[in-house]
Write a protein that holds these residues in place. Structure first.
Motif, mmCIF file in Angstrom:
data_model
loop_
_atom_site.group_PDB
_atom_site.id
_atom_site.type_symbol
_atom_site.label_atom_id
_atom_site.label_comp_id
_atom_site.label_asym_id
_atom_site.label_seq_id
_atom_site.Cartn_x
_atom_site.Cartn_y
_atom_site.Cartn_z
ATOM 1 N N SER A 79 0.853 -1.182 0.000
ATOM 2 C CA SER A 79 0.000 0.000 0.000
ATOM 3 C C SER A 79 0.891 1.235 0.000
ATOM 4 O O SER A 79 2.117 1.147 0.159
ATOM 5 C CB SER A 79 -0.898 -0.001 1.233
ATOM 6 O OG SER A 79 -0.103 0.159 2.413
ATOM 7 N N TRP A 80 0.276 2.414 -0.174
ATOM 8 C CA TRP A 80 1.062 3.638 -0.113
ATOM 9 C C TRP A 80 1.706 3.800 1.268
ATOM 10 O O TRP A 80 2.835 4.259 1.382
ATOM 11 C CB TRP A 80 0.177 4.842 -0.426
ATOM 12 C CG TRP A 80 -0.222 4.916 -1.875
ATOM 13 C CD1 TRP A 80 -1.444 4.644 -2.411
ATOM 14 C CD2 TRP A 80 0.624 5.273 -2.986
ATOM 15 N NE1 TRP A 80 -1.428 4.807 -3.775
ATOM 16 C CE2 TRP A 80 -0.174 5.205 -4.156
ATOM 17 C CE3 TRP A 80 1.960 5.650 -3.108
ATOM 18 C CZ2 TRP A 80 0.322 5.494 -5.422
ATOM 19 C CZ3 TRP A 80 2.461 5.946 -4.379
ATOM 20 C CH2 TRP A 80 1.657 5.862 -5.506
ATOM 21 N N ARG A 81 0.972 3.435 2.316
ATOM 22 C CA ARG A 81 1.511 3.532 3.673
ATOM 23 C C ARG A 81 2.701 2.596 3.844
ATOM 24 O O ARG A 81 3.743 2.988 4.397
ATOM 25 C CB ARG A 81 0.405 3.186 4.680
ATOM 26 C CG ARG A 81 0.898 2.800 6.076
ATOM 27 C CD ARG A 81 1.502 3.958 6.841
ATOM 28 N NE ARG A 81 2.129 3.528 8.078
ATOM 29 C CZ ARG A 81 1.486 3.263 9.213
ATOM 30 N NH1 ARG A 81 0.165 3.364 9.264
ATOM 31 N NH2 ARG A 81 2.155 2.910 10.297
ATOM 32 N N GLN A 82 2.571 1.365 3.394
ATOM 33 C CA GLN A 82 3.676 0.414 3.489
ATOM 34 C C GLN A 82 4.876 0.886 2.666
ATOM 35 O O GLN A 82 6.021 0.749 3.098
ATOM 36 C CB GLN A 82 3.224 -0.963 3.008
ATOM 37 C CG GLN A 82 2.265 -1.683 3.940
ATOM 38 C CD GLN A 82 1.756 -2.978 3.335
ATOM 39 O OE1 GLN A 82 1.191 -2.987 2.236
ATOM 40 N NE2 GLN A 82 1.966 -4.084 4.034
ATOM 41 N N ASP A 85 6.758 3.533 4.571
ATOM 42 C CA ASP A 85 7.555 2.939 5.650
ATOM 43 C C ASP A 85 8.822 2.281 5.101
ATOM 44 O O ASP A 85 9.916 2.445 5.652
ATOM 45 C CB ASP A 85 6.732 1.899 6.418
ATOM 46 C CG ASP A 85 5.685 2.536 7.317
ATOM 47 O OD1 ASP A 85 5.763 3.760 7.527
ATOM 48 O OD2 ASP A 85 4.808 1.807 7.804
#
Length: 351
Positions: A79-82, A85
Protein backbone atom coordinates in the motif's frame (compact mmCIF):
# COMPACT_ATOMS: atom_id res chain seq x y z
CA UNK A 1 12.33 -10.96 22.01
CA UNK A 2 11.60 -12.25 18.52
CA UNK A 3 14.81 -13.22 16.69
CA UNK A 4 13.75 -11.41 13.50
CA UNK A 5 13.09 -8.26 15.49
CA UNK A 6 16.46 -8.57 17.19
CA UNK A 7 18.16 -9.01 13.84
CA UNK A 8 16.49 -5.91 12.41
CA UNK A 9 17.12 -3.71 15.44
CA UNK A 10 20.79 -4.75 15.46
CA UNK A 11 21.18 -2.59 12.33
CA UNK A 12 19.76 0.46 14.13
CA UNK A 13 21.48 0.52 17.51
CA UNK A 14 22.19 3.91 19.13
CA UNK A 15 25.89 3.38 18.43
CA UNK A 16 25.25 2.95 14.70
CA UNK A 17 23.31 6.21 14.68
CA UNK A 18 25.53 8.30 16.95
CA UNK A 19 28.90 7.33 15.42
CA UNK A 20 28.24 8.85 11.93
CA UNK A 21 26.60 11.87 13.56
CA UNK A 22 29.69 12.41 15.73
CA UNK A 23 32.06 11.94 12.77
CA UNK A 24 30.09 14.30 10.53
CA UNK A 25 29.72 17.06 13.10
CA UNK A 26 33.37 16.74 14.15
CA UNK A 27 34.52 17.23 10.57
CA UNK A 28 32.13 20.13 9.94
CA UNK A 29 33.11 21.70 13.27
CA UNK A 30 36.77 21.51 12.29
CA UNK A 31 35.98 23.05 8.89
CA UNK A 32 34.18 25.98 10.57
CA UNK A 33 37.09 26.44 12.98
CA UNK A 34 39.69 26.25 10.20
CA UNK A 35 37.88 28.71 7.93
CA UNK A 36 36.36 30.99 10.60
CA UNK A 37 38.52 34.00 9.73
CA UNK A 38 37.66 33.81 6.01
CA UNK A 39 34.01 32.77 6.08
CA UNK A 40 31.32 35.01 4.62
CA UNK A 41 27.80 34.64 6.03
CA UNK A 42 26.23 37.43 3.97
CA UNK A 43 24.62 34.99 1.45
CA UNK A 44 22.40 33.76 4.29
CA UNK A 45 20.65 37.12 4.36
CA UNK A 46 20.23 37.23 0.58
CA UNK A 47 18.99 33.69 0.02
CA UNK A 48 16.61 33.11 -2.88
CA UNK A 49 13.14 32.07 -1.59
CA UNK A 50 12.45 30.40 -4.94
CA UNK A 51 15.49 28.10 -4.76
CA UNK A 52 14.96 27.35 -1.07
CA UNK A 53 11.43 26.28 -1.95
CA UNK A 54 12.81 24.26 -4.88
CA UNK A 55 15.20 22.47 -2.50
CA UNK A 56 12.28 21.46 -0.32
CA UNK A 57 10.16 20.53 -3.34
CA UNK A 58 12.89 18.38 -4.92
CA UNK A 59 13.36 16.50 -1.64
CA UNK A 60 9.63 15.81 -1.36
CA UNK A 61 9.31 14.89 -5.04
CA UNK A 62 12.35 12.61 -4.79
CA UNK A 63 10.92 10.70 -1.85
CA UNK A 64 7.52 10.43 -3.51
CA UNK A 65 9.31 9.02 -6.57
CA UNK A 66 10.96 6.37 -4.41
CA UNK A 67 7.62 5.52 -2.81
CA UNK A 68 5.95 5.30 -6.22
CA UNK A 69 8.74 3.10 -7.57
CA UNK A 70 8.73 0.56 -4.74
CA UNK A 71 4.93 0.33 -4.89
CA UNK A 72 4.91 -0.32 -8.62
CA UNK A 73 8.02 -2.51 -8.65
CA UNK A 74 6.25 -4.75 -6.11
CA UNK A 75 3.24 -4.76 -8.48
CA UNK A 76 1.15 -2.77 -5.99
CA UNK A 77 1.47 -5.48 -3.34
CA UNK A 78 2.49 -2.70 -0.95
CA UNK A 79 0.00 0.00 0.00
CA UNK A 80 1.06 3.64 -0.11
CA UNK A 81 1.51 3.53 3.67
CA UNK A 82 3.68 0.41 3.49
CA UNK A 83 5.70 1.92 0.64
CA UNK A 84 6.35 5.04 2.71
CA UNK A 85 7.55 2.94 5.65
CA UNK A 86 9.82 0.82 3.44
CA UNK A 87 11.48 3.84 1.82
CA UNK A 88 12.01 5.70 5.10
CA UNK A 89 13.59 2.62 6.70
CA UNK A 90 15.63 1.92 3.56
CA UNK A 91 17.01 5.46 3.65
CA UNK A 92 17.61 5.09 7.39
CA UNK A 93 19.59 1.89 6.81
CA UNK A 94 21.68 3.60 4.13
CA UNK A 95 22.51 6.35 6.64
CA UNK A 96 23.72 4.05 9.41
CA UNK A 97 25.58 1.51 7.27
CA UNK A 98 28.81 2.06 5.31
CA UNK A 99 28.20 3.24 1.75
CA UNK A 100 30.06 0.21 0.38
CA UNK A 101 27.44 -1.99 2.07
CA UNK A 102 24.31 0.11 1.56
CA UNK A 103 20.83 -0.64 2.84
CA UNK A 104 19.83 -3.36 0.37
CA UNK A 105 20.22 -6.24 2.83
CA UNK A 106 17.96 -4.50 5.32
CA UNK A 107 15.53 -3.56 2.52
CA UNK A 108 15.02 -7.20 1.53
CA UNK A 109 14.32 -8.08 5.15
CA UNK A 110 11.83 -5.20 5.48
CA UNK A 111 9.98 -6.23 2.30
CA UNK A 112 9.86 -9.80 3.56
CA UNK A 113 8.28 -8.64 6.83
CA UNK A 114 5.70 -6.69 4.84
CA UNK A 115 4.38 -10.02 3.57
CA UNK A 116 6.37 -10.61 0.39
CA UNK A 117 8.10 -13.96 -0.04
CA UNK A 118 11.88 -14.00 0.40
CA UNK A 119 12.34 -14.65 -3.31
CA UNK A 120 10.18 -11.70 -4.33
CA UNK A 121 11.81 -9.44 -1.72
CA UNK A 122 15.25 -10.23 -3.13
CA UNK A 123 13.97 -9.85 -6.69
CA UNK A 124 12.56 -6.37 -6.10
CA UNK A 125 15.66 -5.15 -4.26
CA UNK A 126 17.86 -6.48 -7.07
CA UNK A 127 15.65 -4.79 -9.68
CA UNK A 128 15.99 -1.40 -8.00
CA UNK A 129 19.77 -1.85 -7.60
CA UNK A 130 20.14 -2.86 -11.25
CA UNK A 131 18.07 0.11 -12.46
CA UNK A 132 20.01 2.51 -10.21
CA UNK A 133 23.27 1.34 -11.74
CA UNK A 134 21.88 1.47 -15.28
CA UNK A 135 20.78 5.08 -14.75
CA UNK A 136 24.31 5.97 -13.71
CA UNK A 137 26.04 4.28 -16.62
CA UNK A 138 23.64 5.94 -19.10
CA UNK A 139 23.70 9.39 -17.48
CA UNK A 140 27.50 9.68 -17.22
CA UNK A 141 28.20 9.61 -21.00
CA UNK A 142 25.36 12.09 -21.55
CA UNK A 143 26.67 14.68 -19.09
CA UNK A 144 30.21 14.00 -20.32
CA UNK A 145 29.12 15.00 -23.82
CA UNK A 146 27.09 18.02 -22.66
CA UNK A 147 29.96 19.40 -20.56
CA UNK A 148 32.63 18.47 -23.13
CA UNK A 149 34.30 16.26 -20.52
CA UNK A 150 34.49 18.96 -17.86
CA UNK A 151 33.08 16.81 -15.04
CA UNK A 152 36.13 16.75 -12.77
CA UNK A 153 37.25 19.49 -10.36
CA UNK A 154 39.63 21.99 -11.89
CA UNK A 155 43.37 21.43 -11.59
CA UNK A 156 43.68 24.65 -9.60
CA UNK A 157 41.53 23.16 -6.88
CA UNK A 158 43.76 20.11 -6.45
CA UNK A 159 47.23 18.86 -7.17
CA UNK A 160 47.50 17.60 -10.74
CA UNK A 161 48.51 14.10 -9.60
CA UNK A 162 45.43 13.92 -7.37
CA UNK A 163 43.22 15.02 -10.25
CA UNK A 164 44.66 12.29 -12.44
CA UNK A 165 44.12 9.72 -9.68
CA UNK A 166 40.51 10.82 -9.32
CA UNK A 167 39.90 10.50 -13.05
CA UNK A 168 41.47 7.03 -13.14
CA UNK A 169 39.48 5.93 -10.08
CA UNK A 170 36.27 7.26 -11.63
CA UNK A 171 36.84 5.43 -14.92
CA UNK A 172 37.62 2.18 -13.10
CA UNK A 173 34.56 2.57 -10.87
CA UNK A 174 32.38 3.34 -13.88
CA UNK A 175 33.57 0.24 -15.73
CA UNK A 176 33.05 -1.95 -12.66
CA UNK A 177 29.54 -0.58 -12.11
CA UNK A 178 28.73 -1.09 -15.80
CA UNK A 179 30.04 -4.66 -15.72
CA UNK A 180 28.10 -5.49 -12.58
CA UNK A 181 24.89 -3.84 -13.84
CA UNK A 182 24.93 -5.73 -17.14
CA UNK A 183 25.87 -8.96 -15.37
CA UNK A 184 22.93 -8.54 -12.99
CA UNK A 185 20.61 -7.67 -15.89
CA UNK A 186 21.74 -10.80 -17.74
CA UNK A 187 21.31 -12.90 -14.62
CA UNK A 188 17.92 -11.52 -13.63
CA UNK A 189 16.37 -11.44 -17.09
CA UNK A 190 18.13 -14.09 -19.20
CA UNK A 191 20.30 -16.76 -17.58
CA UNK A 192 20.70 -16.69 -13.77
CA UNK A 193 22.23 -20.16 -13.66
CA UNK A 194 25.14 -19.10 -15.88
CA UNK A 195 25.85 -16.10 -13.65
CA UNK A 196 25.70 -18.29 -10.55
CA UNK A 197 28.27 -20.64 -12.14
CA UNK A 198 30.43 -17.61 -12.94
CA UNK A 199 30.31 -16.52 -9.27
CA UNK A 200 31.36 -20.00 -8.14
CA UNK A 201 34.18 -20.28 -10.69
CA UNK A 202 35.48 -16.84 -9.75
CA UNK A 203 35.69 -17.95 -6.11
CA UNK A 204 37.27 -21.34 -6.77
CA UNK A 205 40.86 -20.06 -6.57
CA UNK A 206 42.86 -20.19 -3.37
CA UNK A 207 42.95 -16.41 -3.01
CA UNK A 208 39.19 -15.98 -3.68
CA UNK A 209 37.87 -18.99 -1.78
CA UNK A 210 37.06 -16.93 1.29
CA UNK A 211 34.19 -15.38 -0.67
CA UNK A 212 32.83 -18.67 -2.02
CA UNK A 213 30.06 -19.03 0.56
CA UNK A 214 28.86 -15.50 -0.18
CA UNK A 215 29.04 -16.14 -3.93
CA UNK A 216 27.00 -19.32 -3.56
CA UNK A 217 24.37 -17.48 -1.49
CA UNK A 218 24.25 -14.54 -3.92
CA UNK A 219 23.97 -16.95 -6.86
CA UNK A 220 21.02 -18.72 -5.29
CA UNK A 221 19.35 -15.39 -4.55
CA UNK A 222 19.80 -14.39 -8.18
CA UNK A 223 18.13 -17.62 -9.35
CA UNK A 224 15.20 -17.11 -6.97
CA UNK A 225 14.83 -13.49 -7.99
CA UNK A 226 14.90 -14.29 -11.71
CA UNK A 227 12.16 -16.88 -11.25
CA UNK A 228 9.88 -14.28 -9.67
CA UNK A 229 10.53 -11.70 -12.41
CA UNK A 230 9.61 -14.00 -15.31
CA UNK A 231 6.62 -12.74 -17.23
CA UNK A 232 7.00 -9.10 -16.19
CA UNK A 233 5.40 -6.87 -18.83
CA UNK A 234 6.92 -4.06 -20.85
CA UNK A 235 4.75 -1.62 -18.89
CA UNK A 236 6.25 -2.94 -15.65
CA UNK A 237 9.82 -2.29 -16.80
CA UNK A 238 8.95 1.08 -18.33
CA UNK A 239 7.35 2.23 -15.08
CA UNK A 240 10.35 1.05 -13.09
CA UNK A 241 12.88 2.65 -15.48
CA UNK A 242 11.14 6.03 -15.71
CA UNK A 243 10.62 6.29 -11.95
CA UNK A 244 14.30 5.42 -11.44
CA UNK A 245 15.40 8.17 -13.84
CA UNK A 246 13.04 10.58 -12.09
CA UNK A 247 14.23 9.91 -8.52
CA UNK A 248 17.95 9.93 -9.35
CA UNK A 249 17.70 13.13 -11.37
CA UNK A 250 15.92 14.73 -8.41
CA UNK A 251 18.50 13.28 -6.01
CA UNK A 252 21.39 14.80 -7.95
CA UNK A 253 19.58 18.14 -8.35
CA UNK A 254 19.39 18.84 -4.59
CA UNK A 255 22.91 20.29 -4.60
CA UNK A 256 22.02 22.50 -7.57
CA UNK A 257 19.07 23.95 -5.67
CA UNK A 258 21.08 24.62 -2.53
CA UNK A 259 23.91 26.33 -4.39
CA UNK A 260 21.49 28.37 -6.51
CA UNK A 261 19.71 29.52 -3.33
CA UNK A 262 22.79 31.38 -2.14
CA UNK A 263 24.68 32.38 -5.26
CA UNK A 264 23.93 33.28 -8.88
CA UNK A 265 24.79 30.45 -11.26
CA UNK A 266 24.18 30.05 -14.98
CA UNK A 267 22.53 27.17 -16.81
CA UNK A 268 25.99 25.90 -17.73
CA UNK A 269 26.94 25.96 -14.05
CA UNK A 270 23.83 23.91 -13.25
CA UNK A 271 24.87 21.29 -15.79
CA UNK A 272 28.43 21.31 -14.45
CA UNK A 273 27.28 20.92 -10.83
CA UNK A 274 24.93 18.10 -11.81
CA UNK A 275 27.69 16.27 -13.68
CA UNK A 276 30.26 16.72 -10.92
CA UNK A 277 27.75 15.34 -8.47
CA UNK A 278 28.08 12.01 -10.25
CA UNK A 279 31.81 11.96 -9.62
CA UNK A 280 31.16 13.05 -6.04
CA UNK A 281 28.79 10.11 -5.53
CA UNK A 282 31.47 7.70 -6.70
CA UNK A 283 33.72 9.01 -3.93
CA UNK A 284 30.91 8.41 -1.42
CA UNK A 285 30.15 4.99 -2.88
CA UNK A 286 33.51 3.63 -1.73
CA UNK A 287 33.31 5.32 1.68
CA UNK A 288 33.85 2.94 4.60
CA UNK A 289 32.11 5.17 7.16
CA UNK A 290 28.34 4.93 7.81
CA UNK A 291 26.53 7.06 5.24
CA UNK A 292 29.89 8.42 4.07
CA UNK A 293 30.11 10.50 7.26
CA UNK A 294 33.24 12.65 7.32
CA UNK A 295 34.21 11.78 3.76
CA UNK A 296 31.15 13.52 2.27
CA UNK A 297 31.96 16.70 4.18
CA UNK A 298 35.66 16.72 3.29
CA UNK A 299 35.12 15.98 -0.41
CA UNK A 300 32.30 18.51 -0.95
CA UNK A 301 34.47 21.68 -1.22
CA UNK A 302 36.70 20.00 -3.79
CA UNK A 303 33.80 19.47 -6.18
CA UNK A 304 31.60 22.49 -5.49
CA UNK A 305 33.74 25.03 -3.65
CA UNK A 306 34.41 27.07 -6.79
CA UNK A 307 30.72 28.04 -6.95
CA UNK A 308 30.47 29.06 -3.28
CA UNK A 309 33.83 30.45 -2.23
CA UNK A 310 33.92 31.40 1.46
CA UNK A 311 30.34 30.18 1.95
CA UNK A 312 31.16 26.54 1.11
CA UNK A 313 31.29 25.20 4.66
CA UNK A 314 27.81 26.52 5.43
CA UNK A 315 26.42 24.75 2.36
CA UNK A 316 28.19 21.54 3.38
CA UNK A 317 26.30 21.65 6.66
CA UNK A 318 22.96 22.47 5.02
CA UNK A 319 23.44 19.77 2.40
CA UNK A 320 24.15 17.09 5.01
CA UNK A 321 21.22 18.25 7.11
CA UNK A 322 18.66 17.88 4.30
CA UNK A 323 20.09 14.73 2.70
CA UNK A 324 21.50 12.83 5.68
CA UNK A 325 20.62 14.00 9.20
CA UNK A 326 16.99 14.54 8.17
CA UNK A 327 16.69 10.84 7.30
CA UNK A 328 18.34 9.79 10.54
CA UNK A 329 15.60 11.71 12.36
CA UNK A 330 12.80 10.42 10.13
CA UNK A 331 14.11 6.86 10.39
CA UNK A 332 14.19 7.09 14.17
CA UNK A 333 10.51 8.13 14.07
CA UNK A 334 9.36 5.54 11.53
CA UNK A 335 11.27 2.55 12.95
CA UNK A 336 9.38 2.07 16.25
CA UNK A 337 6.04 2.63 14.52
CA UNK A 338 6.91 0.07 11.85
CA UNK A 339 8.09 -2.47 14.43
CA UNK A 340 4.84 -1.97 16.34
CA UNK A 341 2.80 -2.51 13.18
CA UNK A 342 4.74 -5.51 11.86
CA UNK A 343 5.71 -7.29 15.07
CA UNK A 344 2.87 -6.01 17.23
CA UNK A 345 5.09 -4.76 20.06
CA UNK A 346 7.31 -1.86 20.99
CA UNK A 347 11.06 -2.15 20.23
CA UNK A 348 11.95 -1.68 23.86
CA UNK A 349 9.62 -4.42 25.10
CA UNK A 350 11.24 -7.61 26.33
CA UNK A 351 9.55 -11.01 26.30
Amino acid sequence: MDLNRKKLLSYFTPQRILIPVAIGFAVIGYMFYRDSSEMDFSPLYNASPFWLFMTFLVLVVRDFGYIYRIRYVTEKFLSWRQSLDVIMLWEFASCVMPSVVGGSTVAAFILNKEGLSLGKSLAYVMVTAMLDNLYFIIAVPLVFLITAGDIFPEVEAMEFSVTQSLEIAFVISYLLIAFYAFLMAYGLLINPTAVKRLFLRATSFNWTRRWRAGAYKHGNELVWASKHLKGSTFSYWMNAALSTAFVWTARYFVINCLIAAFTDISFHDHVLIFSRNMVYKIVLLVAVTPGGAGIAEVAFPTFFGQFLGRFTTVIVLLYRVVTYYLYLILGSIFLPRWVLRVFGEHPEDEE
